[in-house]
Design a protein around this motif. Sequence first.
Motif, mmCIF file in Angstrom:
data_model
loop_
_atom_site.group_PDB
_atom_site.id
_atom_site.type_symbol
_atom_site.label_atom_id
_atom_site.label_comp_id
_atom_site.label_asym_id
_atom_site.label_seq_id
_atom_site.Cartn_x
_atom_site.Cartn_y
_atom_site.Cartn_z
ATOM 1 N N SER A 67 -1.783 -8.221 13.241
ATOM 2 C CA SER A 67 -1.011 -7.140 13.842
ATOM 3 C C SER A 67 -1.870 -6.362 14.833
ATOM 4 C CB SER A 67 -0.521 -6.180 12.752
ATOM 5 O OG SER A 67 0.186 -5.099 13.327
ATOM 6 N N VAL A 161 3.720 1.735 20.387
ATOM 7 C CA VAL A 161 2.941 1.431 19.184
ATOM 8 C C VAL A 161 3.820 0.907 18.053
ATOM 9 C CG1 VAL A 161 1.491 2.438 17.373
ATOM 10 C CG2 VAL A 161 1.053 2.988 19.767
ATOM 11 N N GLU A 162 4.960 1.560 17.827
ATOM 12 C CA GLU A 162 5.816 1.124 16.719
ATOM 13 C C GLU A 162 6.487 -0.214 17.002
ATOM 14 O OE1 GLU A 162 9.952 3.428 16.996
ATOM 15 O OE2 GLU A 162 8.222 4.771 16.936
ATOM 16 N N LYS A 163 6.530 -0.629 18.256
ATOM 17 C CA LYS A 163 7.127 -1.923 18.596
ATOM 18 C C LYS A 163 6.124 -3.067 18.490
ATOM 19 C CE LYS A 163 10.369 0.280 21.682
ATOM 20 N NZ LYS A 163 10.210 1.136 22.809
ATOM 21 N N SER A 165 3.117 -3.068 16.552
ATOM 22 C CA SER A 165 2.512 -3.239 15.234
ATOM 23 C C SER A 165 3.523 -3.904 14.308
ATOM 24 C CB SER A 165 2.095 -1.887 14.649
ATOM 25 O OG SER A 165 1.607 -2.063 13.331
ATOM 26 N N SER A 166 3.060 -4.800 13.469
ATOM 27 C CA SER A 166 3.942 -5.475 12.509
ATOM 28 C C SER A 166 3.750 -4.923 11.095
ATOM 29 C CB SER A 166 3.686 -6.985 12.529
ATOM 30 O OG SER A 166 2.345 -7.244 12.174
ATOM 31 N N PRO A 168 4.905 -1.989 8.924
ATOM 32 C CA PRO A 168 5.836 -0.852 8.832
ATOM 33 C C PRO A 168 5.238 0.419 8.234
ATOM 34 C CG PRO A 168 6.896 -2.867 8.095
ATOM 35 C CD PRO A 168 5.455 -3.189 8.305
ATOM 36 N N ILE A 171 3.065 2.117 10.780
ATOM 37 C CA ILE A 171 3.878 2.717 11.837
ATOM 38 C C ILE A 171 4.437 4.058 11.364
ATOM 39 C CG2 ILE A 171 5.993 2.496 13.200
ATOM 40 C CD1 ILE A 171 5.495 -0.609 13.055
ATOM 41 N N LYS A 172 5.070 4.040 10.200
ATOM 42 C CA LYS A 172 5.750 5.234 9.695
ATOM 43 C C LYS A 172 4.762 6.338 9.289
ATOM 44 C CE LYS A 172 8.924 6.798 6.133
ATOM 45 N NZ LYS A 172 9.723 6.436 4.982
ATOM 46 N N TYR A 175 0.500 5.687 12.421
ATOM 47 C CA TYR A 175 0.523 5.674 13.886
ATOM 48 C C TYR A 175 1.451 6.747 14.464
ATOM 49 C CZ TYR A 175 -1.834 1.195 13.177
ATOM 50 O OH TYR A 175 -2.699 0.205 12.787
ATOM 51 N N ASN A 176 2.627 6.927 13.881
ATOM 52 C CA ASN A 176 3.514 7.985 14.373
ATOM 53 C C ASN A 176 2.876 9.363 14.175
ATOM 54 O OD1 ASN A 176 5.529 6.349 15.371
ATOM 55 N ND2 ASN A 176 6.689 6.336 13.479
#
Length: 188
Positions: A67, A161-163, A165-166, A168, A171-172, A175-176
Amino acid sequence: MDLAKQLELYIPYNQQEEKDKQVILKALNLKDIFFRTNEMCHITSSAWIVNSDFTKVLMAYHRIYDSWAWLGGHNDGNTDCLQVAIQEAKEESGLKNIVPLSDSIFSIEVLTVDGHEKKGSYVSSHLHLNITYLLQADENEEVHIKEDENKGVKWFLMEEVEKVSSEPWFIKRIYNKLNQKVKQTVTK
């Protein structure tokens, strides 16, 4: 300033950081906490690297996690987490000019690491007690992959970034959060 003192002064951003701060502070009393020889958990340092206008983030395509992810790594005995974050960012990206936007901790996380193969040996599942710093670099400086760790290094718009990275959970929860904190830093 030692890590315990830095963490005591650190004001958590959200509930995840409040809980993780307590876990990391307790773990600092464990033997070999700055070394991988502590196979249950150890301190790691990461870098959230932004460009000069705070619109892009540098990420690497990590081989183990398959990822796009932030840059960073194991402290391997070094208790200066900022120094480790900068060193790992340089090693993983090929960038030579990376500067911290602050000496202060930017974010903290307790991260689960699934068991995996590394250099032909199995590494059991464990925790990374992670300290993150906000760093900045020139997006026009040439980047290079680190063959044994990543397959690519690339700048992404923060919204991408959320698109890309694999992972979840990252991301949640991570990264967010980091992107939100960057935006708050810019507006101050």
